[in-house]
Design an enzyme around this catalytic site. Sequence first.
Site, PDB file in Angstrom:
ATOM      1  CD  GLN A  29      17.005 -18.435  -3.059  1.00 59.27           C
ATOM      2  OE1 GLN A  29      15.919 -18.967  -2.845  1.00 59.27           O
ATOM      3  NE2 GLN A  29      18.138 -19.084  -2.934  1.00 59.27           N
ATOM      4  CG  ASN A  89      11.560 -26.951   1.359  1.00 63.31           C
ATOM      5  OD1 ASN A  89      10.644 -27.407   0.682  1.00 63.31           O
ATOM      6  ND2 ASN A  89      11.861 -25.673   1.395  1.00 63.31           N
ATOM      7  CG  ASN A 130      10.682 -21.821   1.754  1.00 67.19           C
ATOM      8  OD1 ASN A 130      10.546 -22.960   1.336  1.00 67.19           O
ATOM      9  ND2 ASN A 130      11.881 -21.303   2.027  1.00 67.19           N
ATOM     10  CD  GLU A 131      13.972 -24.173   3.710  1.00 65.42           C
ATOM     11  OE1 GLU A 131      14.888 -23.454   4.128  1.00 65.42           O
ATOM     12  OE2 GLU A 131      14.158 -25.064   2.871  1.00 65.42           O
ATOM     13  CD  GLU A 189      13.275 -25.079  -1.201  1.00 66.12           C
ATOM     14  OE1 GLU A 189      14.397 -25.249  -0.678  1.00 66.12           O
ATOM     15  OE2 GLU A 189      12.635 -24.008  -1.102  1.00 66.12           O
ATOM     16  CG  HIS A 236      21.485  -2.738  -1.134  1.00 68.83           C
ATOM     17  ND1 HIS A 236      20.248  -2.216  -1.445  1.00 68.83           N
ATOM     18  CD2 HIS A 236      21.823  -3.527  -2.176  1.00 68.83           C
ATOM     19  CE1 HIS A 236      19.850  -2.681  -2.621  1.00 68.83           C
ATOM     20  NE2 HIS A 236      20.793  -3.476  -3.093  1.00 68.83           N
ATOM     21  CG  ASP A 239      20.933  -4.669  -6.155  1.00 69.54           C
ATOM     22  OD1 ASP A 239      20.306  -5.072  -5.153  1.00 69.54           O
ATOM     23  OD2 ASP A 239      21.732  -3.704  -6.128  1.00 69.54           O
ATOM     24  CE1 TYR A 246      16.651 -27.770   0.658  1.00 68.54           C
ATOM     25  CE2 TYR A 246      18.135 -28.312  -1.140  1.00 68.54           C
ATOM     26  CZ  TYR A 246      17.079 -27.578  -0.643  1.00 68.54           C
ATOM     27  OH  TYR A 246      16.445 -26.670  -1.450  1.00 68.54           O
ATOM     28  CG  HIS A 267      11.189 -18.581  -0.425  1.00 71.52           C
ATOM     29  ND1 HIS A 267      10.949 -19.790  -1.010  1.00 71.52           N
ATOM     30  CD2 HIS A 267      12.465 -18.646   0.026  1.00 71.52           C
ATOM     31  CE1 HIS A 267      12.019 -20.563  -0.938  1.00 71.52           C
ATOM     32  NE2 HIS A 267      12.963 -19.886  -0.311  1.00 71.52           N
ATOM     33  NE  ARG A 327       7.670 -23.865  -2.535  1.00 70.44           N
ATOM     34  CZ  ARG A 327       8.705 -23.804  -1.700  1.00 70.44           C
ATOM     35  NH1 ARG A 327       9.764 -24.569  -1.885  1.00 70.44           N
ATOM     36  NH2 ARG A 327       8.696 -22.991  -0.676  1.00 70.44           N
TER      37      ARG A 327
END
Length: 523
Positions: A47, A335, A193-194, A401, A67, A79, A337, A149, A104
């Site tokens: 990311q 994590n 992660n997740e 998170e 892509h 990219d 949200y 991740h 992290r």
Amino acid sequence: MLNSCLFLGALLLLGFGEEAKSVAPKNQIRALFPDNFRWGFATASYQIEGGWDADGKGENIWDRFTHTPGNIADNSTGDVACDSYHNYARDVEMLKDIGADYYRFSLSWSRILPNGTLAVVSEAGIAYYNNLINLLIANNIEPMITLYHWDLPQPLQDIGGWPNEALIPHFENFARLAYQRFGDRVKLWITFNEAFVTCMHGYGYGKHAPGISGEDTEPYKCAHTILKSHARAYRMYYDEFFQAQNGRVGITIDSGWYAPLDPNNPSDVEAAERAVRFKHGWFAWPVFYGHYPDEMRIFVDKKSEEEGLDQSRLPEFDRYWETQVKGSWDFLGLNHYTTELCTYKVGEYSGWSQDQDVGFSRDPTWPESASDWLRSVPWGFGNLLRWIKRNYGNPLVYVTENGWSDSDAVGLEDDLRVEYYTNYTQSMLQAITEDRCDVRSYTAWSLMDNFEWARGYSERFGVHWVNFTDPARPRIPKKSAAFLKQLFADNGYPGPDVNSSAESKHWKILSFTYFILIKFMLG
Ligand SMILES: *[C@@H]1O[C@H](CO)[C@@H](O)[C@H](O)[C@H]1NC(C)=O
Ligand SMILES: *[C@@H]1O[C@H](CO)[C@@H](O)[C@H](O)[C@H]1NC(C)=O
Ligand SMILES: *[C@@H]1O[C@H](CO)[C@@H](O)[C@H](O)[C@H]1NC(C)=O
Ligand SMILES: *[C@@H]1O[C@H](CO)[C@@H](O)[C@H](O)[C@H]1NC(C)=O
Ligand SMILES: *[C@@H]1O[C@H](CO)[C@@H](O)[C@H](O)[C@H]1NC(C)=O
């Protein structure tokens, strides 16, 4: 006259008692986090890094996926992203400025091992992470590494990806190399992660890389491989590194809070409980207890039988793997949200989302973010933390998170993000101070706007605004950065100090009442 005196006296006592209870302790004590509580930020390699083919980095599934036209909402790619591959010193500066205790970040597997295996080790990739780690430590910011991740090396997808258990030794090799090369300085390790998102979105719905739609069976296989890989990386650390390095290893599991649509309807209450077990329990139950939650076992086994399958779609851990997976944690990464409402609803086809017989909805009054799945429901956070305490024996939790998205239009005045952080951290604080949940750190997502997976750059989660059309990718602090800087510095909400207007107003009312009372008594 005596009556008036008693009446006023009673008012005074009442008023005083109430004030003493609600103002003084709340502002002075209850709004602060424990002294050793720690604050940080999270990001993920794909990311933010960019440099997708720099210095010998291999192709990963997100390179391949972005892509391929049609996969990303705004047709963008990672990219370049935030170009942290070249700007990491600027990232550390931002962390330093905001007063983060730790950072992290994740390792790009194919930056270190271009084809995913030990066949080729990229020293340039290792140097990038060494530079970042050393700069963090020089600035008194502790590194916390996520090994995986979501950016699997493409050659490992070409042999089947996570549904294939052949990946277990590959992950173990990658983890060992990371411990060998970084473990002298890095003491906090998150294996995955997740995994829920990896498995459901990548191999179930097909909305994330590698874009495979196979909801009935593939996510369950994927989860099984990941749990075994996690357990291997955890055990191997203790066998080979712990004595020399003395670090801690855990896994980060994502979960919303699931509340009954109608709290007075027992089947809604059951549906909500089942939803948390299918979501958080899918990964956490094996890590704590060595097997999947009973509700998952019963529901998926029954449905598999009804479908005429001779084996359940939900795999089982044999004795060996049960002992490997059970207890493979030093801390639980969480994590969180948002929250959803649950009702009983018979599943329409086979696969995780239907196997649980739960219908999901959201209350339209809950504040909306730029992401369709994310609404602000602060009380859900406290409820999830209390649920974790009850179900796993009050484990040590690191919140890895929590955050809020907005659109391009919002810019630097991100008031809703400030509200979200205020409300969610207060809900967490209540779970810590009143309910004694063992939460010891909080990680905001995210340090800066970045590539939001299938949503591209259309949803911004950062407390720093990134200009993605400027080749230099400048970062500008938003209002929320100033807010979190203050929160971190104060370690909570110290409230109005003794000289504040609220306090002096209280004393004014009090002395006025005394004045009247004395006047009455004296006649
Ligand atoms: C993305 O590309 C597709 C065709 O490949 C096009 O139809 C669509 O309008 C583009 N979307 C944006 C936001 O540019
Ligand atoms: C990685 O490269 C090595 C050496 O070229 C090769 O033997 C191996 O099969 C490759 N691994 C994968 C998963 O493609
Ligand atoms: C935060 O809490 C306040 C007070 O309950 C509420 O009015 C506001 O809508 C909440 N905002 C968010 C984003 O949660
Ligand atoms: C973003 O960068 C571009 C290119 O440098 C510039 O034209 C634009 O004004 C910048 N946008 C903002 C909001 O600063
Ligand atoms: C409150 O006022 C007193 C006396 O005016 C002063 O000495 C003290 O520093 C003030 N406290 C704060 C936190 O501002």
